[in-house]
Design a protein around this motif. Structure first.
Motif, short mmCIF file in Angstrom:
data_model
loop_
_atom_site.label_atom_id
_atom_site.label_comp_id
_atom_site.label_asym_id
_atom_site.label_seq_id
_atom_site.Cartn_x
_atom_site.Cartn_y
_atom_site.Cartn_z
N PRO A 22 0.91 -1.13 0.00
CA PRO A 22 0.15 -0.02 -0.05
C PRO A 22 0.95 1.27 -0.05
CG PRO A 22 -0.51 -1.52 1.69
CD PRO A 22 0.85 -1.99 1.09
N LEU A 23 0.53 2.17 -0.93
CA LEU A 23 1.52 3.57 -0.99
C LEU A 23 1.25 4.14 0.53
CD1 LEU A 23 2.62 5.83 -2.41
CD2 LEU A 23 0.33 6.60 -2.99
N VAL A 24 2.57 4.39 1.01
CA VAL A 24 2.60 5.33 2.26
C VAL A 24 3.32 6.58 1.49
CG1 VAL A 24 3.55 5.73 4.32
CG2 VAL A 24 2.72 3.36 3.68
N GLU A 353 10.99 0.50 -1.73
CA GLU A 353 10.50 -0.99 -1.94
C GLU A 353 9.43 -1.40 -1.18
OE1 GLU A 353 14.15 -3.52 -1.27
OE2 GLU A 353 15.15 -2.67 -3.07
N HIS A 354 9.07 -0.75 -0.08
CA HIS A 354 8.07 -1.13 0.87
C HIS A 354 6.78 -0.03 0.59
CE1 HIS A 354 10.19 -3.90 3.01
NE2 HIS A 354 11.55 -3.03 3.00
N GLY A 355 6.83 0.72 -0.60
CA GLY A 355 5.84 1.68 -0.81
C GLY A 355 5.69 2.87 -0.33
N GLU A 392 3.69 5.06 11.84
CA GLU A 392 4.20 3.81 12.23
C GLU A 392 5.22 2.99 11.33
OE1 GLU A 392 1.09 1.99 14.27
OE2 GLU A 392 0.89 3.39 15.97
N THR A 393 4.32 2.89 10.41
CA THR A 393 5.07 1.87 9.00
C THR A 393 6.46 2.66 8.90
OG1 THR A 393 3.05 1.28 8.31
CG2 THR A 393 4.64 0.84 6.94
N PHE A 394 6.53 3.78 8.72
CA PHE A 394 7.81 4.75 8.31
C PHE A 394 8.64 4.34 9.44
CE2 PHE A 394 10.00 8.65 8.94
CZ PHE A 394 10.77 8.62 7.62
N ALA A 396 8.66 1.85 11.65
CA ALA A 396 9.13 0.65 11.81
C ALA A 396 10.21 0.27 10.62
CB ALA A 396 8.05 -0.38 11.64
N HIS A 397 10.10 1.00 9.42
CA HIS A 397 11.12 0.50 8.24
C HIS A 397 12.51 1.39 8.51
CE1 HIS A 397 9.02 -2.04 5.81
NE2 HIS A 397 7.81 -1.51 6.03
N ILE A 398 12.42 2.37 8.96
CA ILE A 398 13.59 3.15 9.39
C ILE A 398 14.51 2.44 10.39
CG2 ILE A 398 14.59 5.12 10.57
CD1 ILE A 398 13.74 5.97 7.84
N ILE A 399 13.77 1.81 11.47
CA ILE A 399 14.34 1.01 12.58
C ILE A 399 14.96 -0.29 11.71
CG2 ILE A 399 14.01 -0.26 14.65
CD1 ILE A 399 12.19 2.05 15.47
N ASP A 400 14.22 -0.97 10.88
CA ASP A 400 14.81 -1.98 10.18
C ASP A 400 15.87 -1.77 9.41
OD1 ASP A 400 12.79 -3.90 11.01
OD2 ASP A 400 11.64 -4.10 9.13
N LEU A 401 15.99 -0.53 8.77
CA LEU A 401 17.05 -0.13 8.03
C LEU A 401 18.47 -0.08 9.05
CD1 LEU A 401 15.68 2.54 5.68
CD2 LEU A 401 16.36 0.48 5.03
N LEU A 402 18.13 0.51 10.09
CA LEU A 402 19.19 0.68 11.08
C LEU A 402 19.74 -0.58 11.37
CD1 LEU A 402 18.05 3.14 13.78
CD2 LEU A 402 19.37 3.51 11.82
N SER A 403 18.95 -1.54 11.65
CA SER A 403 19.41 -2.91 12.25
C SER A 403 20.06 -3.64 11.07
CB SER A 403 18.06 -3.88 12.58
OG SER A 403 17.07 -3.13 13.05
N SER A 404 19.43 -3.51 9.72
CA SER A 404 20.15 -4.27 8.83
C SER A 404 21.45 -3.60 8.09
CB SER A 404 19.11 -4.72 7.71
OG SER A 404 18.47 -3.20 7.23
N THR A 405 21.66 -2.19 8.11
CA THR A 405 22.72 -1.76 7.37
C THR A 405 23.76 -0.96 8.53
OG1 THR A 405 21.37 0.24 7.38
CG2 THR A 405 21.27 -1.13 5.56
N MET A 406 23.38 -0.65 9.58
CA MET A 406 24.46 -0.14 10.48
C MET A 406 25.80 -1.14 10.69
SD MET A 406 23.67 2.58 11.62
CE MET A 406 22.92 2.86 9.93
#
Ligand code: PMP
Length: 419
Positions: A22-24, A353-355, A392-394, A396-406
């Motif tokens: 879904p578009l955010v 990629e997550h809309g 909240e979606t935004f 959550a995805h920023i936090i995901d980015l932190l975990s996967s790329t830091m």
């Protein structure tokens, strides 16, 4: 209570999916989506009324002219202008700023004069003034920001006192940071030093109730597409005495009363500044957008947008690898941030990629970025149709980015010192 789900039904694009999600849409400071009433008004014009305005001697053209001039009344009343003739249609904020920089610049600026701008101006309200200064042998002076990335009012006052600028050109709201400038106070101070004030309202108009009389400015302008209207149209409002005194800018049809080979008598306001065929359908769409906004509780809209921003800022600011700019300043609903170890452009691609649509880069405010010693930021900007779930979606995805790329040696958990 502000009913965001009811609002969302007015914006067909919001139910679309992007990359299967879904578009955010959090790129509202770049441009907003259009409600059905706006699209309907544009379609109705082309289906039922399409014709040119002002010069017709037939029914369709007269009907289009009536609607077109009625739109001017709507725009004037939306910004508290006592007279619709003081509202000039432009192609957008950029054209309005260029019109002023040339015409007002020609009227007021002499060699050695100073034009004051802020460090946070969009290039549209900076480069035209810079070029005027260069053309006239004048000087462009920037007002610095405080360490909290807000306009430094005491520096502003000192610069007014020191330079006695002829023109002060300020943005009402920073497009890169979302910070709301105290323009009423700025205009009041500028008047004490006899400066003419130009306010760029591009980022304010969708969010704040604007009354040009209360602000005390001499000019105010904005683009329609940032307040739910179609592209290709903007508003320039100005004080009558200045508009009358200013020389014409673009020349052609509409802006004349009489032409001979050796002389032209120019038209009255507002037509004097409206050369050529205007973007009629977009003007009608802009009027529909402003009427749509007028049916809403604007304070509730602002509170809704601010709450979304507050939630995102509070959620992300506690991470030591995230820097949120101007976190505590009065703001319209823009979050501008950088993530150490992750380029803002890469972050935006991953969010897409997550809309999730955000904007990155210098946001056409290179001097601001330079003053912050950065190349750019990731900017999420909220509009009235955004929801808490989207915020909240935004996050959550920023936090995901932190975990996967830091980098593995950097702490990514919330830092309790910063809450
Ligand atoms: N001023 C500000 C503060 C803006 O945000 C923008 C658009 N980003 C502009 C001016 C220029 O607007 P436009 O491109 O619609 O002319």
């Amino acid at each position: 209570m502000f009913d965001v789900s009811r609002i969302r039904r007015d914006f067909p694009i919001l139910s679309s999916r992007v990359n299967g999600k879904p578009l955010v849409y959090l790129d509202n400071a770049a441009t907003t989506h259009k409600p059905r009433v706006v699209m309907d008004s544009v379609a109705r014009f082309y289906k039922l009324q399409n014709s040119n305005v002002h010069r017709g001697s037939h029914t369709l053209s007269n009907a289009a002219t009536t609607e077109f001039e009625n739109a001017r009344k709507i725009a004037a009343s939306f910004i508290g202008s006592p007279d619709p003739a003081h509202v000039i249609w432009t192609k957008g904020a950029t054209e309005a700023a260029n019109l002023l920089a040339y015409s007002l610049g020609d009227l007021l600026i002499k060699p050695e004069d100073v034009i004051l701008v802020s460090t946070m101006e969009h290039h549209a309200n900076l480069v035209p003034w810079q070029q005027t200064a260069l053309r006239k042998g004048a000087t462009l002076v920037p007002v610095p920001l405080t360490d909290e990335q807000t306009l430094d009012i005491s520096a502003y006052e000192s610069l007014l006192k020191k330079h006695r600028p002829k023109i002060v050109a300020l943005t009402h709201v920073s497009n890169a940071l979302g910070v709301i400038n105290p323009v009423e106070q700025c205009c009041h101070l500028a008047k004490q030093y006899h400066a003419t004030t130009v306010i760029d309202g591009s980022q304010a108009i969708a969010h704040l109730s604007v009354d040009v009389k209360q602000l005390g400015c001499d000019f105010y302008f904005f683009s329609g597409h940032k307040c739910y209207a179609p592209g290709g149209v903007g508003v320039l409002w100005g004080k009558e005495d200045l508009l009358k005194a200013m020389p014409v800018w673009q020349c052609g049809g509409e802006m004349i009363k009489h032409v001979s080979f050796d002389h032209t008598e120019f038209n009255d306001l507002p037509f004097k500044f409206e050369a050529g065929t205007p973007p009629i359908a977009s003007v009608l769409g802009l009027a529909a957008a402003l009427e749509y906004l007028s049916t809403l509780d604007r304070q509730a809209v602002q509170a809704h947008e601010s709450a979304l921003r507050r939630f995102v800022v509070d959620s992300l600011q506690q991470y030591p690898t995230i820097k949120v700019y101007a976190p505590f300043a009065e703001n319209v609903g823009i979050v501008s941030l950088s993530i150490s170890g992750l380029h803002h452009q890469d972050a935006a691609f991953l969010l897409d990629e997550h809309g999730i649509a955000v904007r990155t880069g210098h946001h056409c405010a290179m001097p601001l970025m330079e003053s912050l010693s950065i190349q750019g930021t990731l900017r999420a900007s909220f509009a009235l149709y955004n929801t808490r779930e989207e915020a909240e979606t935004f996050v959550a995805h920023i936090i995901d980015l932190l975990s996967s790329t830091m980098a593995s040696n950097q702490p990514i958990k919330p830092n309790s010192d910063q809450t």
